[in-house]
Design a protein around this motif. Sequence first.
Motif, PDB file in Angstrom:
ATOM      1  N   THR A 161     -10.281 -10.830  13.721  1.00 52.82           N
ATOM      2  CA  THR A 161      -9.072 -10.339  14.169  1.00 52.82           C
ATOM      3  C   THR A 161      -8.721 -10.669  15.770  1.00 52.82           C
ATOM      4  N   PHE A 162      -7.528 -10.758  15.600  1.00 46.00           N
ATOM      5  CA  PHE A 162      -6.999 -11.804  16.915  1.00 46.00           C
ATOM      6  C   PHE A 162      -6.400 -10.912  17.784  1.00 46.00           C
ATOM      7  N   TYR A 163      -7.179 -10.750  19.072  1.00 42.90           N
ATOM      8  CA  TYR A 163      -6.516  -9.074  19.883  1.00 42.90           C
ATOM      9  C   TYR A 163      -5.448 -10.123  20.934  1.00 42.90           C
ATOM     10  N   THR A 164      -4.560  -9.275  21.323  1.00 45.31           N
ATOM     11  CA  THR A 164      -3.026  -9.553  22.134  1.00 45.31           C
ATOM     12  C   THR A 164      -4.360  -9.182  23.657  1.00 45.31           C
ATOM     13  N   ASN A 165      -3.375  -9.693  24.095  1.00 44.62           N
ATOM     14  CA  ASN A 165      -3.057  -9.294  25.161  1.00 44.62           C
ATOM     15  C   ASN A 165      -2.362  -7.897  25.947  1.00 44.62           C
ATOM     16  N   VAL A 166      -0.896  -7.623  24.832  1.00 42.75           N
ATOM     17  CA  VAL A 166       0.359  -6.873  25.175  1.00 42.75           C
ATOM     18  C   VAL A 166      -0.672  -5.074  25.579  1.00 42.75           C
ATOM     19  N   ALA A 167      -1.688  -4.640  24.696  1.00 46.05           N
ATOM     20  CA  ALA A 167      -2.165  -3.329  24.686  1.00 46.05           C
ATOM     21  C   ALA A 167      -3.703  -3.607  24.509  1.00 46.05           C
ATOM     22  N   PRO A 168      -4.601  -3.009  24.407  1.00 45.23           N
ATOM     23  CA  PRO A 168      -5.718  -3.343  23.893  1.00 45.23           C
ATOM     24  C   PRO A 168      -6.073  -2.966  22.764  1.00 45.23           C
ATOM     25  N   ASN A 169      -5.231  -2.490  22.088  1.00 43.90           N
ATOM     26  CA  ASN A 169      -4.900  -1.903  20.890  1.00 43.90           C
ATOM     27  C   ASN A 169      -4.254  -2.871  19.428  1.00 43.90           C
ATOM     28  N   VAL A 170      -3.286  -3.381  19.761  1.00 45.12           N
ATOM     29  CA  VAL A 170      -2.284  -4.550  19.382  1.00 45.12           C
ATOM     30  C   VAL A 170      -2.801  -5.774  19.266  1.00 45.12           C
ATOM     31  N   ILE A 171      -2.838  -6.354  17.954  1.00 44.15           N
ATOM     32  CA  ILE A 171      -3.848  -6.964  17.347  1.00 44.15           C
ATOM     33  C   ILE A 171      -2.347  -8.229  16.403  1.00 44.15           C
ATOM     34  N   LEU A 172      -2.508  -8.823  15.912  1.00 44.06           N
ATOM     35  CA  LEU A 172      -1.962  -9.707  14.576  1.00 44.06           C
ATOM     36  C   LEU A 172      -3.130  -9.229  13.287  1.00 44.06           C
ATOM     37  N   ARG A 173      -2.020  -8.675  12.803  1.00 46.76           N
ATOM     38  CA  ARG A 173      -2.056  -8.078  11.608  1.00 46.76           C
ATOM     39  C   ARG A 173      -3.463  -9.571  11.207  1.00 46.76           C
ATOM     40  N   SER A 174      -4.163  -8.779  10.550  1.00 45.31           N
ATOM     41  CA  SER A 174      -5.372  -9.649   9.119  1.00 45.31           C
ATOM     42  C   SER A 174      -5.355  -9.101   7.505  1.00 45.31           C
ATOM     43  N   GLN A 175      -4.432  -8.234   7.473  1.00 47.19           N
ATOM     44  CA  GLN A 175      -4.473  -8.015   6.394  1.00 47.19           C
ATOM     45  C   GLN A 175      -2.528  -7.878   5.857  1.00 47.19           C
ATOM     46  N   THR A 176      -2.445  -7.504   4.706  1.00 46.23           N
ATOM     47  CA  THR A 176      -0.672  -7.069   4.780  1.00 46.23           C
ATOM     48  C   THR A 176      -1.223  -5.137   3.904  1.00 46.23           C
ATOM     49  N   SER A 177      -2.715  -5.249   4.159  1.00 45.95           N
ATOM     50  CA  SER A 177      -2.428  -3.743   3.939  1.00 45.95           C
ATOM     51  C   SER A 177      -2.364  -2.593   4.613  1.00 45.95           C
ATOM     52  N   ASP A 178      -2.025  -3.051   6.276  1.00 47.06           N
ATOM     53  CA  ASP A 178      -1.270  -1.865   6.679  1.00 47.06           C
ATOM     54  C   ASP A 178       0.145  -1.303   6.329  1.00 47.06           C
ATOM     55  N   SER A 179       0.572  -2.214   5.765  1.00 52.75           N
ATOM     56  CA  SER A 179       2.049  -1.891   4.664  1.00 52.75           C
ATOM     57  C   SER A 179       2.165  -1.092   4.147  1.00 52.75           C
ATOM     58  N   GLN A 180       0.526  -0.813   3.395  1.00 53.48           N
ATOM     59  CA  GLN A 180       0.051   0.220   2.377  1.00 53.48           C
ATOM     60  C   GLN A 180       0.859   1.848   3.349  1.00 53.48           C
ATOM     61  N   VAL A 181      -0.130   1.760   4.150  1.00 52.99           N
ATOM     62  CA  VAL A 181       0.042   3.417   5.559  1.00 52.99           C
ATOM     63  C   VAL A 181       1.645   3.510   6.188  1.00 52.99           C
ATOM     64  N   ARG A 182       2.097   1.970   6.083  1.00 61.38           N
ATOM     65  CA  ARG A 182       3.899   2.630   6.589  1.00 61.38           C
ATOM     66  C   ARG A 182       4.157   3.025   5.711  1.00 61.38           C
ATOM     67  N   GLN A 183       3.792   2.670   4.227  1.00 60.54           N
ATOM     68  CA  GLN A 183       4.972   3.137   3.381  1.00 60.54           C
ATOM     69  C   GLN A 183       3.877   4.441   2.850  1.00 60.54           C
ATOM     70  N   MET A 184       2.902   4.692   2.951  1.00 56.40           N
ATOM     71  CA  MET A 184       2.390   5.684   2.373  1.00 56.40           C
ATOM     72  C   MET A 184       3.078   7.122   3.391  1.00 56.40           C
ATOM     73  N   LEU A 185       3.256   6.867   5.143  1.00 61.16           N
ATOM     74  CA  LEU A 185       3.727   7.531   5.773  1.00 61.16           C
ATOM     75  C   LEU A 185       5.152   7.982   5.512  1.00 61.16           C
ATOM     76  N   SER A 186       6.184   7.074   4.899  1.00 59.61           N
ATOM     77  CA  SER A 186       7.665   7.009   4.980  1.00 59.61           C
ATOM     78  C   SER A 186       7.760   7.173   3.549  1.00 59.61           C
ATOM     79  N   GLN A 187       7.585   7.708   2.999  1.00 58.93           N
ATOM     80  CA  GLN A 187       8.228   8.105   1.378  1.00 58.93           C
ATOM     81  C   GLN A 187       7.116   8.970   1.081  1.00 58.93           C
ATOM     82  N   LYS A 188       7.353   9.503   0.133  1.00 56.28           N
ATOM     83  CA  LYS A 188       6.273  10.654  -0.833  1.00 56.28           C
ATOM     84  C   LYS A 188       5.892   9.888  -2.027  1.00 56.28           C
ATOM     85  N   PRO A 189       5.185  10.446  -3.047  1.00 51.56           N
ATOM     86  CA  PRO A 189       5.490  10.032  -4.313  1.00 51.56           C
ATOM     87  C   PRO A 189       6.012  11.009  -5.409  1.00 51.56           C
ATOM     88  N   PRO A 190       6.156   9.813  -6.054  1.00 49.57           N
ATOM     89  CA  PRO A 190       5.512   8.381  -7.003  1.00 49.57           C
ATOM     90  C   PRO A 190       6.417   7.496  -5.589  1.00 49.57           C
TER      91      PRO A 190
END
Length: 344
Positions: A161-190
């Motif tokens: 992972t590439f870390y940034t100096n913006v804040a300790p936990n801010v990175i350049l994403r290493s995978q598009t799987s982050d979008s899974q989480v964002r999608q599941m938080l923003s809509q209900k199944p199906p």
Amino acid sequence: MKEKLEQFLKSALDKIQKAETSDDLEQIKLEFLSRNSELNAIKKNLKDLSIEDKKIIGALANSVTKQIEDELNTKNEIIYKKELDEKLNAESIDITLPGTYNPTGKIHPLTQTINEITTIFQGMGYSLVNNENSPEVETEYFNFDMLNFTKDHPVRDTQDTFYTNVAPNVILRSQTSDSQVRQMLSQKPPIRVISPGRVYRNEAISARKSNMFHQVEGLLVDKNITMGDLKGTLNEFIRLYFKGSRPTRFRSSFFPFTEPSVEIDVQCIMCNGKGCRTCGGSGWLEILGAGMVDPNVLKGVGIDPEVYSGFAFGMGVERLAMLKWSVDDIRLFFNNDKRFLQQF
Ligand code: PHE
């Protein structure tokens, strides 16, 4: 009067004979046939003549008019043809000359590949997540924590992972799987979404690896989703993308956010399974990672894993583009050499 008319006719015919352009003819018409012409004056004055003279002179005047008109028409045709010929000759096109080159822009081969992949899944009913909902500058929270990567799990290192100096936990994403989480938080199944984007990993750049590349992530969450659905969906994708069914191989693998996890290989496009340099002699090429969404991930976003299940997959866009077009160096996609880009 008669002589005058004959003189008039002669001078008109003379001028018509000598005329060379349509402008000349216009001039002659004005001079001899207009309201201010001598001929018209004679016609106007006919009323002052004796009946006898009126007849003779009137007939003569009419015949003079007719002759001038006829001559004018004949000459006009000749001149018109001549002028048209001249014009066509002057404007003739040399079809053997090379045309002017108008360079046109093209869609980058990677964008073409992304469009092709997303179109296939849209055809299966997936909706496309746009860029605003899928940031490249991401937090570890979405890229790792919510995807069941434990805090100090060494697998975080495997994605360099590439870390940034913006804040300790801010990175350049290493995978598009982050979008899974964002999608599941923003809509209900199906849920049925497809999410393309850029990812970054601190890799040494080579013919096969780049520190920035593209992935397309897919996620489906509903009731009664099984590994069979995953397999059917991805086999169908491979059939459509490679335009014909190709042997595939599902290998068991590990990702913290899917259980079970698989990696999918297609039979090598270059050697059809015989083994070559591109496939490292194995006859197979890995094109994507996938698996059933881990119950822990579902719980984390508030989806009951007793009720719902789902699958996710992530594929490498460069890899798929390289296979389709037999490109053997990933760097070609990023060098912006027009000689390369113009070929797609
Ligand atoms: N994100 C994984 C990778 O980059 C691929 C993956 C996506 C695996 C979705 C499983 C499910 O390697």
